[in-house]
Structures are given as C-alpha cells and as structure tokens.
Enzyme design. Structure first.
Site, PDB file in Angstrom:
ATOM      1  N   ASN A 101       0.864  -1.182   0.000  1.00 52.69           N
ATOM      2  CA  ASN A 101       0.000   0.000   0.000  1.00 52.69           C
ATOM      3  C   ASN A 101       0.899   1.231   0.000  1.00 52.69           C
ATOM      4  O   ASN A 101       1.913   1.252   0.698  1.00 52.69           O
ATOM      5  CB  ASN A 101      -0.893   0.052   1.238  1.00 52.69           C
ATOM      6  CG  ASN A 101      -1.975  -0.991   1.215  1.00 52.69           C
ATOM      7  OD1 ASN A 101      -2.149  -1.709   0.247  1.00 52.69           O
ATOM      8  ND2 ASN A 101      -2.710  -1.082   2.311  1.00 52.69           N
ATOM      9  N   LYS A 604     -11.864   4.525   1.305  1.00 49.60           N
ATOM     10  CA  LYS A 604     -12.130   5.005   2.659  1.00 49.60           C
ATOM     11  C   LYS A 604     -10.956   5.793   3.225  1.00 49.60           C
ATOM     12  O   LYS A 604     -11.125   6.851   3.799  1.00 49.60           O
ATOM     13  CB  LYS A 604     -12.435   3.803   3.571  1.00 49.60           C
ATOM     14  CG  LYS A 604     -12.849   4.195   4.986  1.00 49.60           C
ATOM     15  CD  LYS A 604     -14.164   4.938   4.986  1.00 49.60           C
ATOM     16  CE  LYS A 604     -14.631   5.301   6.373  1.00 49.60           C
ATOM     17  NZ  LYS A 604     -15.827   6.144   6.334  1.00 49.60           N
TER      18      LYS A 604
END
Length: 609
Positions: A101, A604
C-alpha cells in the site's frame, strides 16, 4: 486505499486471506490477489475486478493449499488495472512475493538502476520495484535485504513479504501507511485494518514508521530500522466484531447513519462531568491557550467540512482569527506558523497522507498541534502534541457519516473548553452551551425520526441530473458536506453555494425543474434565505427548505417541500441539519441502484498524496 492481509498458522491460508480481504472491500480497489507458499513452492493467483472474481478462480481458497500467505486488494496508481499489475508482485526468480500500500516516489530511478543490471520487469507498478530490489540485495538474510530496500525507497509504503527461502515466516514493514500485526495462539496476522482480522483475534500491535515485524506461528518479533529488537506491547480491541457487520441493515452507510446518536453519546458524555467539560487527554494548559494568537484547522474531504463549521464556532466562541485549510494545499502555500499557532488536524483514520504531511509541516515550523482522530495509535495520533479521539467505533462505508458528526462534537468540546480558559464566555453562556451539547445525542435521534418524508422526497427526484445546495453562515458549511455526500454515492452532479453568491454566477445554472435544497436553520438569516429561495423559484427551481421547528410555518409559504430539525445553538446547527441530508443522499443512491458502501473511484482511507 488498497488492502493488505497476511497469515501464518495452522489453517489453510487462502480462505483466511480471502475472508480478510472481503472485510477491506470498503477501502476501494480494482483488482485482488494472493500469494501462498506450500511444499511445491510459491503460488500467486490474482485478477482484475472484484474480489468475487478471485474467489471464483480459487473456489473460495480451496484450490490453493498452504498455511502461509499474503493477500491484497489494489487501487491502481502505477499502471492500469490488470491481472499483471495486480498484487502480489513477484521478483524475477520467484523468491519474493510482495504486497504494497502507498506510493514509491523514486520507483522509476530504482527501476532503471535494476534494468541496467539485467533485471526484467513484467508490470508497470512501483511495487514490483520493491520485489526486485529485495532479490537484488538478498544475501541469505531477509531482514538485511528489507533494511537495504527501505533505506533506498522514497515515499509511503506498507509492505507484506514472504520469501521462498524462509517459508515459515511473514515479514512486514511500514512508513506513512497503516499496518498492524494480529496475535493469536498458533497463528498470527498482518493487516492494513483491524476489521480484516477481528474474527480471529482482538490482540494487535500497531507498527510505527520504519518498524519491521517478523511473524511465525509461535509469535512475532519487532525491529527498528537499524534491526535492533523492539518490545511492543499488544493492545486489545474492545469493540465487538458485530460492530463491523451490517446488523440487519442493507448497507453499512444506513447502519452508520442510525448509529450517530449512540456515537455522539460515547464521544460527549464521558467528557462532561457535573456540567463541566473535562478533557483529561488534553495537555493544553490555560497558559498555553492564552499564548495562542491564531488557529489553523487542516483536513481533507468530509473532515475539511468539519473544519468549515469549526471556523464559525471558534470565531464566535474564542474571538480569535481562524483559518480552515485543505490539507493537500496547506504545506505548499508556505503557511505562516510559529509557537503561538495552534494547528488542529482532523482525520478519521489518522493515516490520511496529505493531512499527515500538513501535521509534520506544522511541527517543523514550531506550531502546537492537536489531532482529532478515530483510530487509537494511528500515525497522526502518535505524532501530534495532543490528540482527542472521537470514539465513533468502526466506520465501514466509504461515505463518512458518524465520523463527521463525532468530529463536530469534539470541535464543540474543544471550543467550549478553550472559551472557558480564555474567559470569552460568561458562566451562563457556558452552562447553556454545555447543556445543549449534552442533549445532542437525544436531538439527533429526533432529527433522524422523519425518515419516511425524506425517503418519499428522494423518490421524486432521484433521477435529477443536477442538484444545488444553498445556505448562509453555518448552513453553508453544512451544505458543503451535504453536497459531497450526494455526489459521492449517487454520482449526481451537485454543488454547494452561499445564498449571497447566487447572483454572482450560480443562478445562471437554474432552469425549469432544477432541484435546490435550501438550508435555513440560522434563524437570524431566515429572511435573507427566503429571498434566495424566491430567486431560484422565479427561474423554475423546485426547492426543499430545511429549517428548525420554529420556522416551519414560514417555510411552508416559501419552499415547495420542507423538513424541520430540532433547534440548537447556532454553531451546533450542522449537527442537526446534516442528518436528514445524509438520509436523502442514501435514498437517492439506493433508488438509482448504486453501490452505496463502495462508490466508484473512491476509497475510505487515502494514504497516498
């Protein structure tokens, strides 16, 4: 964005990884993949599209045996969504598999360096650079190779790594992107979010920047960037796994809208004792507060809209200059900061990349920093001088609702606390506002009670191509968030304007049948807003007027439709007005058949700049 899950234990890894990734779908993604090691070697399976595609290929994991593995849901940044660009990425000889990520900012220089040495790349991703670098620096010691790589990469990363030479270990390291370790008897986990592993363990360790974790079946060891061992105590997640499930609601968003009264109660109630606001976690003394000459409120998205409300509240209650800034612009405009400046940083996750960068810039210039976050132990919480938690519980839907409401509540608490220390309010005013704050959870329940009216209104206008929100003062600040909610989940073009700006351009957009939602909760400005409503109606607009109960009669004669909310002090009005407008956005999106919890192109937690 993206999601990471890793597992080592006695169970089959693939089903555990797929289950964990399913809990992270709310984060936004366009492909998914897993890497599992078994006695025949390293096996990687990945595909473009929803997780269901991967589950189908793997027969929910049954087709891929092995008890050690890593999984990933990818949001494309480098390279288009495709099978080959999906994670995990594997090194040239298949020795390392990596999930990632974040963004490696200098990946192109590193890639060119490796290509000159004969390394062949198969993807367009920055993540493959990490996998290839691990192989390049590997001399039999995985930890040493990880250290070499992390010393050379620039940017943000959370990495999950497995190595064919060390099949009984899972490695993890992070910088500026969240990653946790989950501990359980005979099995251990890594994940980018607690929700991915909460069905298996409540004991977690949060990695800090540049810390490395090595997981085995028996436990986990932790190291700093110099490979010195670390002692890191585990924390216990208190909220139940049911809190992260839908609980009978069709969508997480509706569940979280309805949870707002309870979330407000949990945020406010422990901080008011005997009618007095008590912020035990705040280290700001009266002397510190008296020293402050300016406040910056810095955030992104929904949290920025909390800051827009906060500007009105702070200026009214504290009588000092307040600036609200979008975090992604804050550090690039050379803000004027010093030790007399308070910078309030707002982030639901506590990991938002732009907001974290703004926090670090504020600290670099010597400003005092105060964070408002929901996630205990998050990076922003750890790095700020002070932190106040919202205690909203898990929020799964991408479109934020209860995070907004609880962040507003913390803003009110801070403003009233500082006003008391500065003496800018009388004791009577403090008592009145504190009592009103205590009543917010009860009044929020009342504001949500007229669901059927909002649902019917939504049924009449869900096919609209454009919608406009107008308001003045805090109503304008609330309209920013109402407009964002609508566009996020329904994909309808929507804008928010101050009522006074209509004649400066926006009124040219109004034509026959255009829907305008007019927020008119500020009583002293009702007359001006009524005039704005007449202006748009004269051009053919259909108007929903949102007002407090005391103006219900007058609104009937002005707007085509009306909805009333409870009356609260002016600076708290957005806490009431946003609730029916969240419902409106939800019902519009539902009637359009949109994927409400996972809207397209959104995630999110935005952990890259």
């Amino acid at each position: 964005m993206c999601g990471i899950v890793g597992y080592i234990g006695g169970e089959q890894a693939a089903p555990v990884l797929l289950e964990g990734l399913s809990k992270l779908e709310y984060r936004g993604y366009d492909s998914a993949g897993v890497a599992v090691y078994n006695e025949s070697g390293m096996h990687v399976v990945k595909s473009k599209g929803r997780l269901a595609v991967l589950e189908g290929i793997l027969d929910k994991g049954e087709k891929l045996p092995g008890t050690v593995g890593i999984g990933h849901t990818r949001w494309a940044t480098h390279g288009a969504p495709s099978d080959v660009n999906s994670h995990p990425q594997v090194s040239d000889d298949g020795l390392f598999a990596v999930v990632h990520n974040g963004i490696i900012e200098n990946y192109m220089q590193l890639k060119e360096h490796l290509m000159r040495r004969g390394v062949e790349f198969v993807s367009d991703t920055d993540t493959e650079v990490v996998a290839q670098m691990l192989e390049h620096y590997y001399r039999g010691d995985v930890l040493a190779a990880i250290r070499q790589v992390t010393q050379r990469v620039e940017g943000s990363y959370a990495l999950g790594i497995i190595c064919a030479d060390c099949p009984e270990k899972v490695f993890a390291v992070r910088k500026d992107s969240p990653l946790i370790v989950g501990l359980s008897e005979g099995q251990n986990f890594i994940a980018s979010d607690v929700t991915a592993i909460l069905a298996h363990t409540r004991e977690i360790v949060r990695l800090r920047d540049r810390e490395i974790a090595v997981l085995t079946r028996e436990g986990a060891e932790f190291y700093d960037e110099e490979l010195e061992p670390l002692e890191k105590p585990a924390e216990t997640i208190e909220w139940d796994v049911a809190a992260a499930e839908k609980g009978g609601y069709e969508h997480f968003m509706m569940k979280e809208i309805c949870e707002q009264p309870e979330a407000l109660l949990k945020t406010i109630s422990p901080r008011i004792k005997n009618g007095r606001i008590v912020l035990d976690d705040l280290k700001l003394t009266r002397a510190d507060i008296e020293k402050i000459s300016r406040v910056y409120i810095v955030a992104c998205g929904t949290s920025y809209h909390v800051g827009a409300v906060a500007k009105y509240a702070f200026e009214k209650l504290l009588r000092m200059p307040i600036e609200t800034d979008v975090a992604s612009e804050f550090r690039y405009r050379d803000p004027i900061l010093d030790d007399k400046t308070l910078v309030i940083i707002i982030s639901q996750s506590g990991e938002t990349a732009d907001t974290l960068a703004a926090l670090r810039e504020a600290r670099r210039q010597g400003a005092r920093t105060l964070a408002i976050v929901n996630v205990v132990g998050s990076t922003i919480a750890n790095e700020a001088d002070d932190v106040l938690y919202t205690w909203a519980g898990p929020e799964i839907a991408v479109a934020s609702t209860k995070a907004y409401s609880t962040q507003l509540a913390v803003i009110y608490l801070i403003a009233l606390y500082m006003a008391r220390e500065l003496g800018t309010l009388t004791e009577q005013e403090l008592e009145e506002y504190t009592k009103a704050l205590e009543k917010l959870p009860e009044l929020a329940e009342a504001a949500l009670s007229g669901r059927e009216t909002i649902q019917y209104f939504a049924s009449q206008y869900f096919n609209a191509k454009d919608m406009y929100f107008i308001g003045r003062n805090v109503d304008y600040a609330a309209s920013l968030e109402a407009s964002l909610k609508l566009k996020e989940i329904s994909y309808i073009h929507s804008e928010a304007y101050t009522g006074g700006e209509l004649k400066h351009g926006p009124i040219s957009l109004i034509e026959e049948g255009t829907l305008v939602i007019a927020l008119c909760t500020c009583g002293r400005l009702f007359g001006k807003m009524a005039a704005n409503i007449r202006e748009v109606k004269a051009r053919g607009a259909v108007v929903l007027g949102l007002c407090t109960e005391e103006f219900a009669g007058e609104m009937k004669g002005v707007a085509d439709w009306q909805f009333c909310v409870p009356k609260v002090p002016n600076f708290m009005l957005p806490s009431m007005s946003i609730l029916p407008l969240q419902l409106f956005a939800y019902y519009v999106a539902s009637m359009k058949g949109c994927d409400i919890d996972k809207p397209r192109n959104l995630a999110k937690s935005v952990t890259v700049e």
